[in-house]
Design a protein around this motif. Structure first.
Motif, PDB file in Angstrom:
ATOM      1  N   LYS A 124       6.474   6.594 -10.221  1.00 33.94           N
ATOM      2  CA  LYS A 124       7.934   6.575 -10.397  1.00 33.94           C
ATOM      3  C   LYS A 124       8.578   5.304  -9.846  1.00 33.94           C
ATOM      4  O   LYS A 124       9.738   5.016 -10.141  1.00 33.94           O
ATOM      5  N   TYR A 125       7.856   4.597  -8.976  1.00 35.71           N
ATOM      6  CA  TYR A 125       8.483   3.487  -8.250  1.00 35.71           C
ATOM      7  C   TYR A 125       7.897   2.113  -8.571  1.00 35.71           C
ATOM      8  O   TYR A 125       8.157   1.148  -7.857  1.00 35.71           O
TER       9      TYR A 125
ATOM     10  N   LEU B 273      -2.398   2.459 -13.503  1.00 35.88           N
ATOM     11  CA  LEU B 273      -2.906   1.087 -13.335  1.00 35.88           C
ATOM     12  C   LEU B 273      -2.381   0.181 -14.447  1.00 35.88           C
ATOM     13  O   LEU B 273      -1.982  -0.963 -14.200  1.00 35.88           O
ATOM     14  N   GLN B 274      -2.376   0.706 -15.675  1.00 37.36           N
ATOM     15  CA  GLN B 274      -1.866  -0.106 -16.798  1.00 37.36           C
ATOM     16  C   GLN B 274      -0.388  -0.434 -16.594  1.00 37.36           C
ATOM     17  O   GLN B 274       0.058  -1.543 -16.883  1.00 37.36           O
ATOM     18  N   GLN B 275       0.354   0.531 -16.079  1.00 36.02           N
ATOM     19  CA  GLN B 275       1.794   0.290 -15.862  1.00 36.02           C
ATOM     20  C   GLN B 275       2.026  -0.774 -14.785  1.00 36.02           C
ATOM     21  O   GLN B 275       2.918  -1.610 -14.894  1.00 36.02           O
TER      22      GLN B 275
ATOM     23  N   HIS C  75       0.863  -1.189   0.000  1.00 40.44           N
ATOM     24  CA  HIS C  75       0.000   0.000   0.000  1.00 40.44           C
ATOM     25  C   HIS C  75       0.901   1.242   0.000  1.00 40.44           C
ATOM     26  O   HIS C  75       1.514   1.556   1.013  1.00 40.44           O
ATOM     27  N   LEU C  76       0.953   1.909  -1.143  1.00 41.89           N
ATOM     28  CA  LEU C  76       1.814   3.088  -1.263  1.00 41.89           C
ATOM     29  C   LEU C  76       1.067   4.349  -0.847  1.00 41.89           C
ATOM     30  O   LEU C  76       0.142   4.785  -1.531  1.00 41.89           O
ATOM     31  N   MET C  77       1.491   4.945   0.252  1.00 40.63           N
ATOM     32  CA  MET C  77       0.948   6.245   0.667  1.00 40.63           C
ATOM     33  C   MET C  77       2.027   7.272   0.382  1.00 40.63           C
ATOM     34  O   MET C  77       2.648   7.834   1.283  1.00 40.63           O
ATOM     35  N   ILE C  78       2.284   7.445  -0.925  1.00 40.79           N
ATOM     36  CA  ILE C  78       3.379   8.316  -1.353  1.00 40.79           C
ATOM     37  C   ILE C  78       2.921   9.156  -2.545  1.00 40.79           C
ATOM     38  O   ILE C  78       2.007   8.770  -3.269  1.00 40.79           O
TER      39      ILE C  78
END
Ligand code: DX5
Ligand code: ZN
Length: 224
Positions: free
Chosen positions: A82-83, A109-111, A74-77
């Motif tokens: 970029k990551y 989302l596609q990436q 869960h990215l809260m950034i």
């Protein structure tokens, strides 16, 4: 929940590492491996998107080496796009970005999917589930924040139930296979109501890791 629905459906439990003893992360992984949790929820905070800093890639990389569970990151950034490659490399199976941090959510989302991961979208308590309608088929997991992101151990926001019911309707109406995950303030007292409202995955930090018997608590949540 009634007996019938119980036997038909059990929630996926995703204990959150944030509440574990950071001096003994290996022990936390070992406990989870022996437990009935299916996912391991890993909260990455940058001190910018949320007012707290947690841990990042090196910790996740080490956990990957020892866990047998699905790595639910869960990215809260800010700028999560970029990551994406870095978190794939570190071992994420599901990568969740915040709706509020992604001006080009569809592309992000596609990436994530192009990197071979499941794509998750988290929404803050003030963000309406209706905003996800146009991308719902592209989302594997919607993480409904039931507290303001940034800290463990907060009080569950009751309005979450209505959001879950509304989101479930959107998912069913569009024929999507999206899972609904609840994150924040989940306890043995609200787990059953959340599952009844339509939740598929329950994140639990404090409730699991501060329990006298974490493995038994995971079973209690799962059977809610
Ligand atoms: C909060 C995190 C949560 C947190 C949940 O920003 O996203 O995953 O660890 O902690 P509890 O279950 O203690 O509310
Ligand atoms: Zn989380």
């Amino acid at each position: 929940m009634g007996t019938l629905s119980k036997s038909l459906y059990m929630a996926i439990i995703a204990p959150s590492l944030l509440a574990a003893d950071f001096l003994h992360l290996g022990k936390a992984c070992e406990m989870l491996n022996e437990s009935e949790a299916a996912w391991f929820h890993l909260d990455v905070m940058d001190g910018s998107f949320v007012p707290n800093i947690s841990y990042g890639l090196p910790v996740i990389e080490q956990i990957k080496k020892t866990t047998t569970k699905v790595m639910d990151v869960h990215l809260m950034i800010v700028h999560p796009e970029k990551y994406i490659a870095d978190f794939k490399k570190a071992g994420a199976d599901i990568l969740t970005v915040h709706y509020e941090a992604c001006p080009h959510l569809h592309s992000t989302l596609q990436q994530i999917k192009a990197h071979g991961m499941k794509a998750g979208v988290a929404i803050n308590p003030h963000t309406s589930v209706g905003l996800l309608k146009d991308v719902i088929k592209d989302i594997d997991v919607v993480c409904v924040m039931s507290v303001n992101p940034g800290f463990g151990g907060q009080k569950f926001i009751e309005h979450t139930y209505q959001k879950v019911r509304d989101l479930k309707q959107i998912i069913v109406a569009s024929g999507a296979a999206t899972l609904i995950e609840i994150d924040g303030g989940v306890t043995e007292n609200n787990a059953s109501d959340l599952v009844q409202a339509g939740a598929d995955v329950l994140v639990a930090g404090t409730t699991v890791f501060k329990a006298a018997d974490p493995k038994a608590m995971i079973i209690t949540l799962k059977n809610a």
